[in-house]
Structure formats: C-alpha cells, structure tokens
Motif scaffolding. Structure first.
Motif, short mmCIF file in Angstrom:
data_model
loop_
_atom_site.label_atom_id
_atom_site.label_comp_id
_atom_site.label_asym_id
_atom_site.label_seq_id
_atom_site.Cartn_x
_atom_site.Cartn_y
_atom_site.Cartn_z
N TRP A 1 0.84 -1.19 0.00
CA TRP A 1 0.00 0.00 0.00
C TRP A 1 0.87 1.24 0.00
N HIS B 1 -2.91 10.46 -3.45
CA HIS B 1 -3.15 9.15 -4.03
C HIS B 1 -3.14 8.14 -2.89
N ARG C 1 -3.47 3.90 -2.51
CA ARG C 1 -3.54 2.74 -3.39
C ARG C 1 -3.03 1.47 -2.72
N TYR D 1 -3.28 1.93 -11.52
CA TYR D 1 -2.15 2.87 -11.61
C TYR D 1 -0.86 2.12 -11.35
N THR E 1 -1.44 -1.19 -9.13
CA THR E 1 -2.26 -0.97 -7.94
C THR E 1 -3.64 -0.45 -8.32
N CYS F 1 -6.04 2.49 -7.34
CA CYS F 1 -5.72 3.81 -6.80
C CYS F 1 -6.95 4.71 -6.74
#
Length: 222
Positions: free
Chosen positions: A45, A77, A79, A116, A211, A213
């Motif tokens: 993460w 962000h 994610r 992303y 990921t 996001c």
C-alpha cells in the motif's frame, strides 16, 4: 505463465468518499509526511500527498480494501496492490494482469479510481493510468486514439516529459468512455497494454508496480 490477479472490495460513500466493507483490526496510516507505504495481508500500500498541508487518513482492512478521510487537501493518491522495489518482474513472465473491483460510489470530476502503476526500461519510465469513473474529468495529455477492452471504449492519451537530466518520463491514460460509472468489474490491465501497443505506444518490459488507486484534489472527503 501464472496469471496475476488481486481483488479490491469497497464502498464509496457520500460525494467523494471511499470506505470498504468492514473487516477486523484495520491498520492506519496518516499522511502527515509526504509519503508513506507498507505491506498488509499480502498487498502493498502507498499513501502520497502533494504537500505537507493535507490531512489524509488511510485505514487498511484485512479484505484488501481501505478507507480514506481527508481535509485541507491539495491532491493525494491512496492505493493498494503489488509494488516491487527491486528484481522487477518482466511483463512476459507475469501473464495476464487483472484487477477485480467491487465499489459503490458517487464522485465529482476531481476524484478518480482505477489502475495505476509504472513500467520500466533502460531509457524511459512509463506511468500508466486506467481510469474507470471518468465522468467529466479533464483528460491530461494528447489524444492518440481509442481502445476497446472487454467491450468498453476508452480514450487513450499520452503525456511526455523530459527531466533536466535527460531522463524520459511518459504517462499513458485510458479514460473509460462507456459505462463510466461502473461499480463492479474487472480492469484487464494486460489488455490495455496490448491496445496501447496497437496504437504505436511503447510500454517497456519490467513492471515496477500495479495498484488500485483512489486520487482526489477535492478539499475534504470521507
């Protein structure tokens, strides 16, 4: 080749909120620093914000989802997925990359969600964005064509930058045009890569990260 898949289960509430189906013992990361990251229940993460002025709180749950609360925000962000810091896997070795998501949301045009990540090669860093909830979001870069993935149409944009050291940095964006308020589905990342190559876009060979996001520059949200 073994297929690479991961699940994202969540509920987005209020106008620009993101919260997950409840799970036990969440862990919390607060983005008072500019950047914070870790690993939880097999997924990596990351929480990033533009400046130190934002108050962003990300809670990670055991089911792979997360909750984000923010205020005094410029942009952030949040994610989860897979992030490699070394020994980057080759795309050809990973097989199909698919991301399954289950989300309910209402969103304005300053909050986006989707896939992303970065792909690397010797001469360039390639950032990729596959945006699923493109409602009225202003596209970034130059339109190079359209891609059809699993029956849905995406507008494909490219934005290229050169650093002062001469390093190339290229961003690719697939903005979902059809059914762009989907709440459940599959982001077939590998198919997007193939569609970009058909448009003449080079994507690199080594995967740095992939990921799910959530990004926003809305001042406040939950």
């Amino acid at each position: 080749n073994e297929k690479f898949k991961f699940l994202v289960n969540g509920i987005m509430t209020a106008i620009i909120g993101f919260s997950v189906i409840p799970a036990s013992k969440p862990i919390t990361a607060k983005a008072a620093p500019l950047y914070e990251n870790g690993t939880h229940k097999g997924l990596d993460w990351e929480l990033w914000q533009e400046n130190y002025t934002s108050n962003v709180d990300m809670k990670l749950n055991d089911n792979g989802g997360f909750t984000v609360d923010w205020s005094n925000n410029e942009i952030f962000h949040a994610r989860t997925g897979k992030i490699w810091e070394s020994d980057y896997p080759k795309l050809s070795e990973l097989g199909d990359i698919k991301m399954y998501y289950d989300v309910e949301y209402e969103s304005d045009d300053t909050t986006t969600l989707g896939a992303y990540g970065f792909i690397l090669d010797n001469s360039c860093n390639y950032e990729f964005n596959i945006i699923e909830n493109n409602v009225t979001y202003t596209p970034i870069g130059k339109l190079v064509g359209t891609a059809t993935v699993n029956g849905e149409i995406y507008d494909v944009y490219i934005n290229e930058l050169n650093s002062t050291s001469g390093e190339r940095f290229v961003s690719y964006y697939s903005y979902r045009r059809t059914n762009n308020k989907a709440t459940k589905g599959v982001i077939d990342v590998s198919k997007h890569f193939k569609q970009w190559e058909k448009l003449g876009l080079k994507i690199g060979s080594e995967l740095h990260d992939v990921t799910f996001c959530v990004s926003s520059n809305e001042p406040t949200g939950h």
